[in-house]
Scaffold this active site. Structure first.
Site, short mmCIF file in Angstrom:
data_model
loop_
_atom_site.label_atom_id
_atom_site.label_comp_id
_atom_site.label_asym_id
_atom_site.label_seq_id
_atom_site.Cartn_x
_atom_site.Cartn_y
_atom_site.Cartn_z
N PRO A 87 0.82 -1.23 0.00
CA PRO A 87 0.00 0.00 0.00
C PRO A 87 0.85 1.27 0.00
O PRO A 87 0.32 2.35 -0.24
CB PRO A 87 -0.81 -0.11 1.30
CG PRO A 87 -0.64 -1.49 1.80
CD PRO A 87 0.64 -2.01 1.22
N GLU A 114 2.14 -8.72 8.70
CA GLU A 114 2.29 -7.27 8.88
C GLU A 114 3.09 -6.61 7.77
O GLU A 114 2.72 -5.59 7.24
CB GLU A 114 2.94 -6.97 10.23
CG GLU A 114 1.97 -6.86 11.39
CD GLU A 114 0.70 -6.08 11.05
OE1 GLU A 114 0.80 -4.85 10.93
OE2 GLU A 114 -0.37 -6.69 10.94
N ARG A 152 -2.31 -9.26 -20.62
CA ARG A 152 -3.28 -8.98 -21.69
C ARG A 152 -2.82 -7.86 -22.63
O ARG A 152 -3.44 -7.65 -23.67
CB ARG A 152 -4.67 -8.73 -21.13
CG ARG A 152 -4.81 -7.52 -20.27
CD ARG A 152 -6.18 -7.47 -19.65
NE ARG A 152 -7.24 -7.18 -20.60
CZ ARG A 152 -7.37 -6.04 -21.27
NH1 ARG A 152 -6.49 -5.09 -21.10
NH2 ARG A 152 -8.37 -5.86 -22.10
N ASP A 167 -10.77 -1.28 -25.00
CA ASP A 167 -11.19 -1.31 -23.61
C ASP A 167 -11.10 0.05 -22.95
O ASP A 167 -10.46 0.96 -23.45
CB ASP A 167 -10.33 -2.31 -22.83
CG ASP A 167 -10.78 -3.73 -23.09
OD1 ASP A 167 -12.01 -3.94 -23.14
OD2 ASP A 167 -9.92 -4.61 -23.23
C1 4GS Z 1 -1.47 -4.14 -0.92
C2 4GS Z 1 -2.22 -3.17 -1.61
C3 4GS Z 1 -1.71 -4.63 0.46
C4 4GS Z 1 -0.25 -4.98 3.33
C5 4GS Z 1 -0.01 -7.27 2.35
C6 4GS Z 1 -0.20 -5.59 4.70
C7 4GS Z 1 0.05 -7.79 3.77
C8 4GS Z 1 -0.80 -5.98 2.32
N1 4GS Z 1 -0.50 -4.53 -1.73
N2 4GS Z 1 -1.66 -3.03 -2.80
N3 4GS Z 1 0.60 -6.80 4.67
N4 4GS Z 1 -3.28 -2.49 -1.19
N5 4GS Z 1 -0.73 -5.44 0.98
O1 4GS Z 1 -2.70 -4.33 1.07
O2 4GS Z 1 -0.61 -3.83 -2.89
#
Ligand code: 4GS
Length: 234
Positions: A87, A114, A152, A167
């Site tokens: 994230p 985590e 794709r 698309d």
């Molecule tokens: C994401 C997301 C995600 C983060 C994986 C906490 C486990 C998790 N990865 N985009 N640890 N959103 N990863 O939430 O790519």
């Protein structure tokens, strides 16, 4: 394109890629998907891949050694990119997908629990990509999304080359509405213009619908599209 995926759950990756268009692309040698498990690179008899965080706190942290050793075991080709799914990364977009489609190898790093020991980032220095501002239990789904979206774009993956161009996003707009048989369903008719075989009218209708929907559903994309139009006509 070679996809090498570092994951504690290789079956998740292999399973998805064994169906439908991904499977066909593998059989046609357009893509090759390999999953590598850091657990196979542990040095202790319990095959430990995670541990509690220094400084305390909830959850487990992926240990650097099995991860880095697994990464270094991958045979790198010349035109290769390494991507960590997290994230914290840059939000994935059609532009980034197109950029990745130009590589010959993508090494994808999936976390679970985590997160990663920070030294994994410091040593591997991956590009970081996020699927969006939400938290998943693992990076496997984002990695699969990336594999799918990039695959794709590769020539030969889709039935017709045109099917990718028409698309959503390929022209900066979202897609026009699609219809198939029957002509009337529950009193709802297929627009007349699609039945008369006039391709100029059909294209115009579809373009107008694309514009209309983008304006309504994605005003942000519409504003970007308008700005682009003005730049190209200036
Ligand atoms: C994401 C997301 C995600 C983060 C994986 C906490 C486990 C998790 N990865 N985009 N640890 N959103 N990863 O939430 O790519």
């Amino acid at each position: 394109m070679i996809f090498d995926v570092l994951t504690l759950f290789p079956e998740m990756i292999e399973n998805y890629c064994n169906f439908s268009i991904m499977k066909r692309a593998s059989e046609a040698n357009i893509i090759s998907v390999n999953a590598i498990n850091p657990r196979d690179f542990t040095l202790d008899k319990h095959k430990k891949v995670d541990d509690t965080p220094y400084g305390g706190g909830a959850g487990m942290v992926l240990m650097a050694q099995p991860y880095v050793d697994a990464y270094e075991s991958i045979k790198k080709v010349e035109n290769s990119v390494t991507v960590m799914l997290s994230p914290q990364g840059e939000p994935l977009s059609d532009d980034i997908v197109n950029e990745f489609a130009n590589f010959d190898q993508m090494i994808l790093l999936c976390g679970h629990y985590e997160g990663f020991d920070e030294r994994i980032r410091e040593i591997i220095k991956p590009r970081e990509i996020s699927l969006g501002d939400f938290v998943l239990t693992g990076g496997e789904l984002p990695a699969l999304c990336l594999i799918d979206a990039v695959s794709r774009k590769l020539e030969g993956t889709l039935g017709k080359i045109e099917s990718a161009d028409e698309d959503s996003f390929s022209n900066g707009l979202i897609e026009y509405p699609h219809y198939t048989k029957p002509r009337v369903y529950r009193g709802l008719s297929v627009p007349e213009v699609l039945l008369n075989g006039n391709h100029k009218d059909i294209n115009e209708f579809r373009f107008q619908k694309s514009l209309e929907r983008t304006k309504l559903k994605r005003p942000d994309l519409y504003a970007k599209w308008l700005k682009n139009q003005n730049q190209t006509t200036d």
